[in-house]
Design an enzyme around this catalytic site. Sequence first.
Site, short mmCIF file in Angstrom:
data_model
loop_
_atom_site.label_atom_id
_atom_site.label_comp_id
_atom_site.label_asym_id
_atom_site.label_seq_id
_atom_site.Cartn_x
_atom_site.Cartn_y
_atom_site.Cartn_z
N CYS A 140 0.76 -1.19 0.06
CA CYS A 140 0.21 -0.12 0.16
C CYS A 140 0.85 1.29 0.03
O CYS A 140 0.23 2.43 -0.11
CB CYS A 140 -0.82 0.15 1.18
SG CYS A 140 -0.13 0.07 2.77
N SER A 141 2.17 1.11 0.21
CA SER A 141 2.93 2.27 0.32
C SER A 141 3.86 2.67 -0.98
O SER A 141 4.80 3.32 -1.13
CB SER A 141 3.99 1.99 1.51
OG SER A 141 3.44 2.08 2.64
#
Length: 469
Positions: free
Chosen positions: A249-250
């Site tokens: 998600c980063s």
Amino acid sequence: MATHGTENQVDALVATARSAQAGFEAGGSQARYNRATQAAAWAIMEPGRNQVLAELAVRTTGLGNVADKITKNHRKTLGLMRDIADARTFGILSDDASKGITEIARPLGVIGAVVPSTNPAATPANNIINALKCGNAIILSPSPKGVACCEMLLGFIHAEFDKIGQDKRLVQMIPPPGTKADTQRLLELADLAVVTGSQDNVRRAYSSGTPAVGVGAGNVTVIVDETADIAAAAAKIAASKTFDNATSCSSENALVVVDAVYDDFLKAMAAEGGATVPQSQSASIIEKLWPEGHLNREVIAKDANVLIEKLGLAGAVPEGTRFIAVETDGIGPDHPLSGEKLSRVAALYRARDYDDAVAITKRVLNYQGAGHSIGLHTTDAERPVALGRHMPTCRVIVNQAHCFATGGAFDNGMPFSLSMGCGSWGGNSIDDNLHWRHFMQRTKVIRPIPPREPSLDEIFGGYWAEAGR
């Protein structure tokens, strides 16, 4: 373990975990809690086990790649163990005679953790270690694609528990085939719900009636300003964007580059394997990446060669291309490139200047990913702080490979985690990386002390002098 079926069987699973947790706490000590975390950590970090877990994860989920999953399983767990090594989670934490307060560490009880298929070993291991460190039991609810990996991980942990005489019921999972009803029942019965993954699951946790920690959606936007070390920025972005095929998600989803260095950045990015697709060809990419309006599962978190073929770019991008940057200026629901792509594809925006770059980034965040994190490549010491003061984000990552830095790294001070709280901007109850403190509560013993009642003049004297009485 209970077998799949009725609500009563989920109840029985929780009951066995509660019994095990009571024994763990009653016979607890810091040494015992620490030993349990070491057993769970070695279960995933032992090289042979790490290898088969990574291979199984890629084979069953179709997401990411084996080499990077091995690295992730190892480094995320090693970093977590470093973070918690000296953490005090048992017994008296403090005894402040001046306040008359003694603070005692207490477990929460049974943790119900919903874990995603993107990291089907690393995320469960992280939650398990944090739970055990604080004296809890934990029950996992894996996504359907992550079931096999979760089962294998628990088997390895239970084998380690056998070595140290630890109760295997402390670490369990909803047995397959799990259902949404099973997960919902777990969320309702647990003492704390921890949810990483779909925002639907996060909302269900918050509405379950159980105290909950949910984390937000990522859609990382990174600014490259005119003062940046362009070659270093391109290298870091490439390393981050391609790691585990952008399952994190980063991972960078949008690159906002200031006009003054735009052409130089594209050259530096090309040297790192980043191919630019001009805006005139973006419609074709969108059509293939979102057929019928949904992300193409044949592209999500796949290797570069697969991505290039599925997007119709074979022969159109240089040999050795590792990721794609698609030029665009659109933001919002009618412009899917501005959202999360879960692939080796990034949106590329050309900003007039730094202020325009900030405005673009804020618009992207307000559309998707608010609260999670943004990145900035710069040599200006003031700009990161200004972003932290004014942008709707919990993290400003400066001059780092974003997906490594956001969840904790050995060269920054963030806690190692795979779950990022996004504060009120992301609809979350926490703004920090999920870590061990979220798995513990405290009891305070309060004794009387000499009174410390101030006079009215001590409190209001300054106000009265300015505003009158």
